[in-house]
Design a protein around this motif. Structure first.
Motif, short mmCIF file in Angstrom:
data_model
loop_
_atom_site.label_atom_id
_atom_site.label_comp_id
_atom_site.label_asym_id
_atom_site.label_seq_id
_atom_site.Cartn_x
_atom_site.Cartn_y
_atom_site.Cartn_z
N PRO A 1 -34.47 -50.19 -11.47
CA PRO A 1 -35.82 -50.42 -11.97
C PRO A 1 -35.91 -51.54 -12.99
O PRO A 1 -36.93 -52.19 -13.12
N LYS A 2 -34.84 -51.79 -13.70
CA LYS A 2 -34.86 -52.81 -14.73
C LYS A 2 -33.51 -53.51 -14.77
O LYS A 2 -32.47 -52.87 -14.73
N GLY A 3 -33.56 -54.82 -14.86
CA GLY A 3 -32.36 -55.60 -15.09
C GLY A 3 -32.35 -56.07 -16.52
O GLY A 3 -32.72 -57.21 -16.80
N PHE A 4 -32.00 -55.21 -17.45
CA PHE A 4 -31.98 -55.53 -18.88
C PHE A 4 -33.33 -56.07 -19.33
O PHE A 4 -33.44 -57.17 -19.85
N GLY A 5 -34.36 -55.30 -19.07
CA GLY A 5 -35.66 -55.63 -19.61
C GLY A 5 -36.67 -56.14 -18.61
O GLY A 5 -37.84 -56.21 -18.91
N GLY A 6 -36.25 -56.52 -17.43
CA GLY A 6 -37.20 -57.05 -16.47
C GLY A 6 -36.86 -56.66 -15.05
O GLY A 6 -35.73 -56.84 -14.60
N SER A 7 -37.85 -56.13 -14.34
CA SER A 7 -37.60 -55.72 -12.96
C SER A 7 -37.36 -56.90 -12.05
O SER A 7 -36.85 -56.75 -10.94
N LYS A 8 -37.72 -58.11 -12.49
CA LYS A 8 -37.56 -59.28 -11.64
C LYS A 8 -36.11 -59.76 -11.56
O LYS A 8 -35.78 -60.61 -10.76
N TYR A 9 -35.25 -59.24 -12.41
CA TYR A 9 -33.86 -59.66 -12.38
C TYR A 9 -33.07 -59.06 -11.22
O TYR A 9 -31.98 -59.52 -10.91
N VAL A 10 -33.59 -58.02 -10.61
CA VAL A 10 -32.74 -57.25 -9.70
C VAL A 10 -32.72 -57.80 -8.28
O VAL A 10 -31.88 -57.44 -7.48
N TYR A 11 -33.68 -58.66 -7.93
CA TYR A 11 -33.73 -59.30 -6.61
C TYR A 11 -33.76 -58.27 -5.47
O TYR A 11 -33.18 -58.49 -4.42
N TYR A 12 -34.43 -57.17 -5.73
CA TYR A 12 -34.55 -56.08 -4.75
C TYR A 12 -36.02 -55.84 -4.47
O TYR A 12 -36.83 -55.90 -5.39
N PRO A 13 -36.39 -55.57 -3.21
CA PRO A 13 -35.53 -55.45 -2.03
C PRO A 13 -35.39 -56.77 -1.29
O PRO A 13 -36.25 -57.63 -1.35
N ALA A 14 -34.31 -56.88 -0.56
CA ALA A 14 -34.12 -57.99 0.38
C ALA A 14 -34.61 -57.54 1.76
O ALA A 14 -34.80 -56.34 1.99
N PRO A 15 -34.80 -58.46 2.68
CA PRO A 15 -35.22 -58.04 4.02
C PRO A 15 -34.27 -57.03 4.66
O PRO A 15 -34.71 -56.15 5.40
N TRP A 16 -32.97 -57.14 4.37
CA TRP A 16 -32.03 -56.19 4.98
C TRP A 16 -32.24 -54.77 4.47
O TRP A 16 -31.80 -53.82 5.09
N ASP A 17 -32.93 -54.62 3.33
CA ASP A 17 -33.21 -53.29 2.80
C ASP A 17 -34.44 -52.65 3.45
O ASP A 17 -34.52 -51.42 3.52
N VAL A 18 -35.40 -53.45 3.89
CA VAL A 18 -36.69 -52.89 4.29
C VAL A 18 -37.03 -53.08 5.77
O VAL A 18 -37.88 -52.36 6.30
N TYR A 19 -36.41 -54.04 6.44
CA TYR A 19 -36.73 -54.24 7.85
C TYR A 19 -35.99 -53.21 8.71
O TYR A 19 -34.75 -53.09 8.61
N PRO A 20 -36.71 -52.46 9.55
CA PRO A 20 -36.03 -51.49 10.43
C PRO A 20 -34.98 -52.16 11.31
O PRO A 20 -33.91 -51.59 11.54
N ARG A 21 -35.30 -53.35 11.78
CA ARG A 21 -34.32 -54.13 12.54
C ARG A 21 -34.51 -55.60 12.16
O ARG A 21 -35.51 -56.21 12.50
#
Length: 505
Positions: free
Chosen positions: A225-245
């Motif tokens: 949820p946080k990369g040391f103060g900012g959610s933008k640091y985590v670079y999540y999700p990538a397409p491989w995390d959310v695309y069914p295929r």
């Protein structure tokens, strides 16, 4: 009617030359170039952009500080905490061990062993081993991770491994109960032909050890949820995390990731993306100074607006007119002089760019220009590159070989001049996000004409050298102007102002 962009909600800080104050602090995370300035019924080829970069030096220092905590001290603190079970905010369905004389310990070495096994399974393409650390009773989790694994196999990784960033929760329970911890895990990866250094994506795992001799299992996975103060640091999700295929469309210098929904359009646009990549790379090879730049580009074309704002980031201004974004990816490791080892480009397929004759080529060139020179950024500098330089250069490459003086690109600037509001000064960052939308749009266009002025008056070698010099030392803008043009800032502004009036007025 003068087409004007919608004002973003997050206004960036003032120029680095401004007096110290709260607005001098860089905002955490990555802001994106804004959408084109669009007249009703006619898609313009323009953006208005905000751009920033995460303070990588601070982030990495925080990582090192956390992961270098002495294990003994950490164990003592956690053990004391675990003796008060009512404070266990990570408690849940963990079996209770009746033998109070047998404490349950989840050592960091056990977690690291899990990560090594996970990394090896991905490297050796062993699906069974990859899924072995997940709770088999959680079938949805296992299915999700199987999908992730199969998507990852399609990406040409030069390197891919999992590293622990930090852990939270009680690692020791002296009452013999099971323990549960949350672990921030970095997926460290480098994509062949795209990244020049390993970069990261941050996950948060929930790891449970139910009994003294039980095998630790992962019971939940999400983005950190946080990369040391900012959610933008985590670079999540990538397409491989959310695309069914997930599908991978590869050209010589672009790697395009698509879902079933976007595959057909991605395949049709892949040659345009390749042409844009070749144009930008050829221009930099011919005119750019020495220094590491990206050899290729990862591009995601997305037609789901909500997902467009989520991929690789957590955008705040989700009702903006943003059409594309280039997201700097921080290098994993503190010792490397290249602070940004890669970049990720996401473009909205519903944008008006894809309805204009040259729109697709221009948006690809623009975003690839940002990505191309991202490794030059001196992230350790307290200053950051001025937006008129960043966006001006991206627009210069996007429009290279065209004459936009009389087109829709300069419409706002022409009106700005007609009203007598042009001061002859280079735009500030605040000008580009001004509440007066005419000032904002005209300032964006002035950035383009500043880079073009250098190119026409002093040559493209000097224009590219100026941009590189400013990225490498953002605080020394005046020095960069003098080194590449031989002019003081006042002289430069005076000549540039005359040039703008002659070209656009």
């Amino acid at each position: 009617m003068i087409p004007a962009p919608r004002r973003p909600r997050e206004v960036p800080e003032a120029d680095p030359s401004a007096p110290p104050g709260p607005d001098r602090m860089p905002p955490p995370g990555v802001s994106a170039p804004r959408a084109p300035v669009t007249a009703p019924g006619h898609p313009s080829s323009r953006y208005r952009g905000g751009w920033s970069r995460p303070p990588v030096a601070w982030l990495l220092a925080a990582v090192l500080a956390l992961v270098s905590l002495p294990v003994a001290a950490g164990a003592t603190a956690i053990t004391a905490y675990a003796t008060r079970p009512e404070q266990d905010r990570y408690g849940g369905d963990i079996p209770v061990v009746r033998d109070a004389g047998a404490p349950v310990v989840l050592a960091e070495d056990e977690i690291r062993a899990l990560l090594r096994k996970h990394s090896r399974a991905l490297r050796e393409r062993d699906e069974k081993a990859f899924l072995d650390l997940y709770d088999p009773k959680n079938t949805k989790l296992v299915d999700d991770q199987r999908r992730l694994y199969r998507n990852l196999l399609k990406v040409p990784f030069r390197e891919a491994r999992y590293e622990i960033i930090r852990r939270l929760g009680r690692s020791v329970d002296t009452f013999g109960r099971g323990v549960r911890v949350t672990v921030d895990v970095a997926f460290v990866h480098q994509i062949e032909g795209v990244d020049i250094r390993p970069v990261t994506e941050w996950y948060r795992w929930t790891v449970v050890k139910a009994a003294p001799n039980a095998k630790p299992v992962v019971t939940a996975v999400d983005g950190s949820p946080k990369g040391f103060g900012g959610s933008k640091y985590v670079y999540y999700p990538a397409p491989w995390d959310v695309y069914p295929r997930m599908h991978v469309v590869r050209t010589g210098h672009a790697l395009l990731l698509a879902s079933d929904r976007t595959l057909a359009k991605t395949e049709r646009l892949a040659p345009v993306a390749e042409r844009a990549a070749l144009d930008n790379l050829a221009a930099w090879r011919r005119h750019g100074p020495k220094g590491e730049v990206l050899p290729g580009f990862l591009v995601v074309l997305e037609n789901d607006r909500e997902l467009f704002f989520r991929l690789f980031r957590s955008a705040q201004d989700t009702d903006s007119d943003e059409a594309g974004v280039s997201i700097p990816m921080a290098t994993f490791g503190h010792e490397d002089r290249v602070r940004f080892g890669g970049s990720r480009i996401v473009v909205d397929l519903a944008s008006g760019f894809f309805q204009a004759p040259r729109g697709a080529l221009e948006i690809f060139r623009h975003e690839m220009a940002h990505s191309l020179i991202q490794p030059l950024d001196a992230a350790d500098s307290p200053a950051r590159p001025r937006f008129w330089v960043v966006e001006g250069f991206a627009e210069y490459l996007a429009l290279r070989g065209t004459d936009p003086a009389r087109g829709t690109h300069s419409a706002a600037l022409r009106e700005y001049l007609r009203r007598g509001r042009f001061t002859g000064r280079l735009p500030t960052d605040r000008d580009m996000y001004h509440e007066d939308l005419l000032i904002a749009a005209a300032s964006y266009q002035l950035g383009y004409w500043a880079i073009r002025f250098i190119a026409e008056e002093h040559g493209e070698d000097k224009a590219f050298a100026f941009v590189a010099r400013h990225y490498q030392d953002p605080a020394a803008l005046d020095a960069a102007i003098r080194e590449t043009t031989g002019l003081s800032r006042a002289q430069f502004e005076a000549r540039w102002a005359r040039y703008v009036r002659a070209q656009v007025g």
